[in-house]
Design a protein around this motif. Sequence first.
Motif, mmCIF file in Angstrom:
data_model
loop_
_atom_site.group_PDB
_atom_site.id
_atom_site.type_symbol
_atom_site.label_atom_id
_atom_site.label_comp_id
_atom_site.label_asym_id
_atom_site.label_seq_id
_atom_site.Cartn_x
_atom_site.Cartn_y
_atom_site.Cartn_z
ATOM 1 N N ALA A 105 0.986 -1.158 -0.113
ATOM 2 C CA ALA A 105 -0.036 0.070 -0.058
ATOM 3 C C ALA A 105 0.830 1.320 0.068
ATOM 4 O O ALA A 105 2.052 1.204 0.405
ATOM 5 C CB ALA A 105 -0.959 -0.084 1.240
ATOM 6 N N ASP A 109 0.642 5.842 0.137
ATOM 7 C CA ASP A 109 -0.028 6.910 0.132
ATOM 8 C C ASP A 109 0.863 8.043 0.160
ATOM 9 O O ASP A 109 2.229 8.295 0.613
ATOM 10 C CB ASP A 109 -0.748 7.090 1.294
ATOM 11 C CG ASP A 109 -1.932 7.847 1.424
ATOM 12 O OD1 ASP A 109 -2.152 8.536 0.253
ATOM 13 O OD2 ASP A 109 -2.620 8.300 2.410
ATOM 14 N N ALA A 165 -0.944 1.949 7.949
ATOM 15 C CA ALA A 165 -1.185 0.835 7.482
ATOM 16 C C ALA A 165 -1.351 -0.171 8.841
ATOM 17 O O ALA A 165 -1.046 0.186 9.843
ATOM 18 C CB ALA A 165 0.017 0.161 6.995
ATOM 19 N N GLN A 176 -7.736 -2.382 4.909
ATOM 20 C CA GLN A 176 -7.523 -1.293 4.214
ATOM 21 C C GLN A 176 -6.534 -0.374 4.821
ATOM 22 O O GLN A 176 -6.786 -0.375 6.257
ATOM 23 C CB GLN A 176 -8.573 -0.406 3.465
ATOM 24 C CG GLN A 176 -9.455 -1.201 2.309
ATOM 25 C CD GLN A 176 -8.704 -1.734 1.268
ATOM 26 O OE1 GLN A 176 -7.927 -0.997 0.514
ATOM 27 N NE2 GLN A 176 -8.630 -3.063 0.980
ATOM 28 N N PRO A 177 -5.683 0.461 4.354
ATOM 29 C CA PRO A 177 -4.963 1.369 5.354
ATOM 30 C C PRO A 177 -5.813 2.289 5.844
ATOM 31 O O PRO A 177 -6.634 2.664 5.193
ATOM 32 C CB PRO A 177 -4.074 2.239 4.111
ATOM 33 C CG PRO A 177 -3.797 1.160 3.163
ATOM 34 C CD PRO A 177 -5.067 0.555 3.205
#
Length: 938
Positions: free
Chosen positions: A598, A600, A627, A679-680
Amino acid sequence: MLNNKVTKAVRLAIAFGAVSATAFAANAEQGEEKIEKIEITGSAIKRTDLEGALPIDVIDASDIAKSGVTSVPDLVANLPAMQGFTAAGESVGGGGGGVQTASLRNLGAEYTLVLVNGRRMASSDSGSSIDINSIPLSAIKRVEILKDGASALYGSDAIAGVVNFILKDDVQSTTVSARYDKPSDTSSSNFSITTGFGDLDSDGFNIMASYSRDEQDNLRSVDRDFARTGFVEFEHAGQNLVAIAGSSNAIPGNAYVKYYERDEAGAYVLNDEGERKTKTYSLNPYKEANGSCHTTSAPSGNACQFDYTSTLEIQPESTRDNLFLQAVATVTEDMEAYVTASASKFEMTARIAPYPTGGFTLDENSALIQDNVIKYLPDNVKADMVEKNPVSARWRVLPGGNRTDEYSTTTNHIVAGLRGEFSEWSYDFAITSSGAEREQNRITGYPLEKEFMALVTSGAVNIFEDPDKLSDDQNKMVADTMFSGLWETTDTDLLAIEGKTSGAIAELDAGTVYLGVGFDYRQSGYSLTNGEGQNAEVVLFESAGTEFDLERDSYGAFAEVIVPVMENLEVTGSLRYDEIGEITDSKRTGNQTVNDSADDTTYKVSISYRPTDELLLRASYGTGFKAATMRQIAAPRLEFGVTASPYDCPAGLAPEKARYCHQDKLQYDVYREGEKDLQPETSKQYTFGFVWAGDTGTSFGIDYWNIEMENEVRRLTQNQIFGDPVTYDELFTTKVDRGTGDTVLAIIQPARNVGQSRTSGIDWHVDFTTNFSFGELKSSLMGTYMIEDESLRVGTTDVWDTSLGQVGTDEEVAFRNIINFNNTLTHGDFTHSLNLKARSGYTDAAADVSFYVAKADDWDSAVDGSVIQKHVPVYMTFDYRLAYAWGDNANVAFGIKNLFDKEPPFTLNAAAGHQVGYDPRYADAYGRTFYLQADYTF
């Protein structure tokens, strides 16, 4: 020269997040006069007169001494902004596991980034939360608490804020310190020595070492009236009532007889498959023979429930050894090499109630059952007993002693790096290697299944007998069947490589523009390894857990710029990119990659405006990213004990599962597991406020803060699951009871993305100084006021849960108000400190959540506990300390913590652990504590 040094410090501070130094930024060029105005106001929470754009609290070593605390966890617990951390009392049958943490804003330890000298340490679990027991109090120079999100600078896990422990440096003397604390019925002590040599300016090096040892004795439940029993009498609406928190695993034991059910016509009742339905008749043979339950138990229908609380140690004993070493050497005129190393060993011994056997079958034809059970059965039960294993029992293994677990945590942390300046740019490059190993050793109190079952089924020990009538030989026979050995080992490790540089990039009319850039790489590991005894499944009816070995990498890069828009207006912007790699489990068969990576990008903008020299206006807005922990994502399904409270079979549970419910109100088995599709978590947050600081030691400030999170990861509580079996149908499962061979109901507590949460509040402080003819009084009044604290219930789109001012569905409390009032009077060589700490009251949990409620004069007469909800009052304590400076080198102090011996307020919330009648997370069980302290420097 002075200005040059300050300018260097500013460049490091403003770009690298050493935020307490940002106060220098706007005034560094004004020289010594302005710097001298930046002074400590004398409160327990220190602030500079000129604060930066972010809300920072700074606590130095003298503040720590005045507070009277003896450990870093105690220091953290004193701060008004701290809520939701793990306390020592939670290791008594709760989820503490020997760990204590820090948590800002009631968000939890995973959202507060803890640093030592600005560096991360190995986590106490599979995320980022740190066991702060491993940080040596005696080596702390100061603590900086950033009460605002900082993901755009520090990366994942800094959503709630940052706590940075700055350790002592450039020490050139030796200080020896000792202290002894004495509350009633227990004690604690600590010793430390800190020494150093070498002057960095003249010798080109400095080496510092610090060692400390802390010892804390245990405190038993019977030593405190408010905690001595789980059968708590109280008054409500003019009635004298008793709240009973007991266990069906009683001593003398309970018996359970399974028989076929008949209808009014005498015919067998059949289920949908045409099989005969069964029922269970419960009884306590001791009660049948004597007319009432044993003095250790309370009635529960025909059976009895044991007062397990009376056997507890409500605060565990512990020892802590910390060693800290630091070396700094000049390489060139513009470069320093540094090494920081620390090692700690923390041992906590928790003793909880003796082992509950759960149900196990006994031969219905044995003399034990014939003499103690069969003769008390109604005729219909006796006539219709099922053919196979009709009789089972539950017993509390009191002769085996308390379940005693030793949590031994060893941590090692080393940082090596280079820092300096190159052509007016500052740089810092470092490598960190950190690891923690936590062993859980079961000392005694856990029965060996083969030996124990052979003993109790033989009749050599009568489990239905009065425990006081068991002979010494019988008690020894039981004690000899206890397991002792390593149960499991948790290892965490961290390897980090990071670098950063900063410098001036432009000159504007309003001042200098600074830029800072940096990167970091982290490799984190977490493993759980079973001891031989666990893998062999030698303990009574306990199954071996699944071992795992998790690992993931993460990368990040950031940039930060500070722009003086006007002479008194400054804007700071930061941007960061993070990639959190996939998790691998080397002990899995087949595909060892658990999830996907993941990434961001987060940002933050802050502004500070100084309309006058005394007034600062500030605001910030930013985003955050986190996370889920490796265990939340990748842990296999593991047994997690039993529910904290007994439950009836929940109404509305699907019939195919309800058939496996216990027929009595009993505890259920619990599993926990990870969820690979988590999900984060993301956040948006902002703050705004002001600080006014005068020239006479008077200042005040207010900061509003607001945090909104999406995809927040939480575990549903047991009350939530049992309270809504329709919504959470998939969280009910079954398991085979190894004691009886029956299939029984169990629940699963997986990690889930909640969806959304909202938290907001106000931090405020007022500091003032009063001068008398005989001395100076410095006072600080500070607090946190929580406005909002709610989260979207898992599985819903419009149901919000809150614990603000009440025991919420998460079985915790978010306090509306937490206030500290600290006062220090100095005259001559004497210093008096009087500190007040207060938490607001709250609405308690409904009595039936954790208790069976009855009339105080008739325990068989039940009362509806669901309509009983008490108000827990304000909890306020005072601490006093008198210190004397004996010459230039020695100091002695006498103090009293909890000066008026305030007892914890009564509560019917029993979710923290096995303690009953008070909540160990929110109140001091020790009571009035006297202490003596002395230190000498040479």
